[in-house]
Write a protein that holds these residues in place. Structure first.
Motif, mmCIF file in Angstrom:
data_model
loop_
_atom_site.group_PDB
_atom_site.id
_atom_site.type_symbol
_atom_site.label_atom_id
_atom_site.label_comp_id
_atom_site.label_asym_id
_atom_site.label_seq_id
_atom_site.Cartn_x
_atom_site.Cartn_y
_atom_site.Cartn_z
ATOM 1 N N ARG A 18 8.013 4.217 2.913
ATOM 2 C CA ARG A 18 6.778 4.079 3.692
ATOM 3 C C ARG A 18 6.059 5.416 3.803
ATOM 4 O O ARG A 18 4.843 5.452 3.882
ATOM 5 N N LYS A 41 4.711 -0.026 -1.118
ATOM 6 C CA LYS A 41 4.822 -0.161 0.336
ATOM 7 C C LYS A 41 4.466 1.133 1.062
ATOM 8 O O LYS A 41 4.548 1.209 2.281
ATOM 9 N N GLU A 43 2.714 3.980 2.972
ATOM 10 C CA GLU A 43 1.631 4.027 3.946
ATOM 11 C C GLU A 43 1.082 5.436 4.129
ATOM 12 O O GLU A 43 -0.082 5.600 4.500
ATOM 13 N N GLN A 65 -1.455 -0.231 0.390
ATOM 14 C CA GLN A 65 -1.144 -0.163 1.818
ATOM 15 C C GLN A 65 -1.259 1.246 2.394
ATOM 16 O O GLN A 65 -1.069 1.448 3.591
#
Length: 641
Positions: A18, A41, A43, A65
């Protein structure tokens, strides 16, 4: 963490990531792997202050994302890939301080582009080599942009009017480019704090900033605006800190109320056509530090005791031609800065040091604002660990640099978790006072001492134990190998110890005038026993002609594989031959017994035949042994090979 080297494609296998933050590792560089685009995935991507080079991979556009995307302060080259327009969730897009070139990508020209990033709040592309026109459709009223940092690039053409349709905009930096034409209307940008348009090729009327009461920094210097009177909106800039309008063609008198604004620090209006009397009034703001009215038409000045500033610059004005004023400080420019209060700096053996670079504001005297910033930072940082904090500031010519120096209270150093949770400002988890605007942070290496370092210590101890055990095993292995080697030597060399293949050959032979040759030596002087050097053969094997390194010619008798002669017989033979010397015998020079090879090296005598020599040697040997080495009278010929 002082990571060095390059980032490999294996990073793409960490598909559950992430957050990927490798910032502040200046020795981490090389090309950015396209495999980062597999981290779907992700971020937050923060690779700030490293040394990555080469192009920005188009595959990074697959990070649908990602919200925080920061590749600033590297050495990236090439153009911005249009695929970044697919980062539909991004709010922070920072590619500043690189070597990027080319135009800004847009969807009309490339299918995808920056105009599609409707959630973006930050466009930071400053300090690159970006060029070309900025199309109108790059911006629209549906965008949420607060910061547009395009300064220090090579953009040309008009400033797109669509910028004026972004109601959320707070910082607009277009300075130090090649923009031309008239500045579009900015009247709807009522939230603007910073407007920097200096050092371009703008013309037409000076833009109207009326109604922008939140403006703190305005700089439109060094453009080619149409000459005009001082704009009326000067009197409405009640929150202004720095107002810089150098060489913009304005004339008239500076409004007196401007000097009383409570935040004003620097007023720079040099190289214009201002005239008449400079009247600063009797309510001058105490924080006003510089008033620069050089090279204008000022004929007189009224300065009251309320002006405490140290810099009033009037050189190049008619009033300085007056003999009574020509030697005064405002006309000579010899003012000296007032001494500052000494800064109290925290001291400890292991301070944590981090630099915050503020890229929007222009401070006349940041010192008066540092206490507020220090209080703000201390409150944030002490919320997770007690520490002492000091700040230092500098200006790299472009932006404000503030150095944070923190020391732990009643401890030798911070732990890793404290540094990570408290001082990690990379991903904007600290909000400074609003007028400081956008920033980025870069940290210096810190020698951590916590659970992680204790684990390292445990690892070192464990490793040392394993090393000792390993060395012991190596020692046992070496002894065993030595024993095996000795056994092999015994097998290959019957003279080294008790014999070969179970034979007891006793002590090494007692040799006279005969030497031991290694197998490699004889291979070398026979070209590895090549057929061209063979001069005879028989049941015993082959004989090769050879030349020793000292130039002596020899004949080498090499027993064939599977010879029935054992080590004991071979020893007896060479021992006897080395002692027998007769003019009718071919002398033994030496022998070789290595790796199963049995070879005798004789002197080489030309003429005669091989069979004669071998027979003569054997026959004379028997006679000499029988008769006690006496010369055989019947041997009337000389044995020659």
């Amino acid at each position: 963490m002082t990571i060095r080297g390059t980032l490999g494609d294996d990073i793409g296998s960490l598909t559950e990531l992430r957050i990927l933050d490798l910032s502040s590792n200046p020795d981490l560089g090389g090309p950015l792997p396209a495999a980062i685009g597999k981290l779907v995935k992700l971020e937050e991507l923060a690779l700030i202050g490293c040394s990555f080079s080469g192009p920005v991979p188009s595959e990074l556009g697959n990070l649908s994302q990602v919200k925080f995307f920061a590749l600033n302060s590297n050495k990236l080259t090439g153009s911005i890939p249009p695929s970044l327009g697919k980062l539909s969730s991004v709010t922070w897009l920072d590619l500043a301080d690189n070597l990027l070139t080319g135009p800004l990508p847009n969807s009309k020209d490339n299918g995808t582009g920056l105009d599609q990033l409707l959630e973006a709040v930050h466009f930071h592309f400053n300090q690159n080599k970006l060029e070309g026109l900025i199309p109108e459709y790059l911006f629209n009223s549906n965008m949420k942009l607060k910061h547009i940092l395009f300064d220090y690039n090579r953009f040309v053409g008009p400033i797109p009017a669509s910028i004026g349709a972004i109601p959320t905009l707070e910082v607009l930096r277009l300075n130090n480019n090649g923009f031309m034409g008239q500045v579009p209307s900015l009247k709807n940008l009522t939230k603007l704090h910073v407007v920097m348009l200096s050092n371009n090729k703008l013309n037409g009327a000076i833009p109207n900033l009326a109604g922008m009461t939140l403006l703190e920094n305005v700089d439109m210097s060094n453009n080619s605006f149409t000459p005009s009177n001082i704009p009326s909106w000067f009197s409405n800039l009640t929150d202004i800190m720095t107002l810089t309008m150098q060489s913009v063609g304005i004339s008239g008198q500076v409004p007196q109320e401007l000097f009383s604004f409570r935040k004003l620090q620097h007023l720079i209006l040099s190289d214009n056509q201002l005239n008449g009397t400079l009247d600063m009034g009797n309510n001058v703001n105490e924080g006003l530090d510089l008033v620069d009215i050089q090279n204008n038409g000022i004929t007189s000045v009224k300065v009251y005791d309320s002006f405490k500033g140290q810099f009033l610059k009037l050189q190049g004005n008619p009033l300085c031609n007056n003999s009574l004023l020509s030697d005064t400080m405002p006309c000579t420019g010899l003012q000296t800065e007032a001494p500052r209060q000494p800064r109290i700096e925290v001291q400890c053996a292991y301070p944590f040091i981090e630099i915050i670079v503020f890229r929007a504001p222009s401070f006349g005297d940041v010192v008066q604002y540092l206490p507020e910033l220090q209080k703000n930072l201390t409150g944030k940082l002490n919320s997770c660990t007690p520490n002492q904090l000091s700040l230092a500031h500098s200006n790299d010519g472009l932006y404000l640099n503030v150095e944070i120096k923190a020391c732990p209270v009643n401890k030798k150093r911070f732990t890793y978790s404290q540094v990570l949770n408290c001082f990690n400002l990379t991903r904007q988890n600290y909000k400074p006072p609003e007028f400081y605007g956008p920033y980025y942070a870069r940290a210096r290496h810190y020698p951590f001492h916590d659970k992680a370092s204790r684990a390292v210590l445990i690892g070192i101890v464990t490793g040392s134990v394993l090393l000792v055990v390993g060395l012991m095993l190596v020692g046992f292995y070496a002894v065993r190998q030595k024993k095996r080697a000795q056994e092999l030597v015994s097998i290959n060399n019957p003279f080294a110890s008790w014999g070969s293949m179970g034979e007891d050959i006793g002590e090494a032979p007692k040799l006279k005038n005969a030497r031991f040759f290694t197998l490699e030596e004889l291979k070398l002087c026979t070209n590895d026993f090549r057929e061209i050097n063979a001069i005879g053969a028989g049941g015993y094997g082959r004989v090769y002609r050879a030349k020793l390194p000292d130039g002596q010619l020899v004949a080498i008798k090499r027993s064939k594989e599977g010879s029935m002669q054992g080590g004991l017989e071979f020893k007896t033979e060479i021992e006897l031959l080395s002692r027998v010397h007769h003019k009718n015998l071919v002398a033994l020079v030496g022998f070789c017994f290595e790796k199963g090879e049995k070879m005798l090296v004789y002197e080489f005598v030309s003429n005669g035949t091989l069979s004669e020599a071998l027979y003569g040697n054997f026959f004379h040997l028997i006679l000499l042994v029988i008769f006690g080495y006496r010369r055989c009278a019947s041997c009337s010929f000389t044995v020659k090979l």
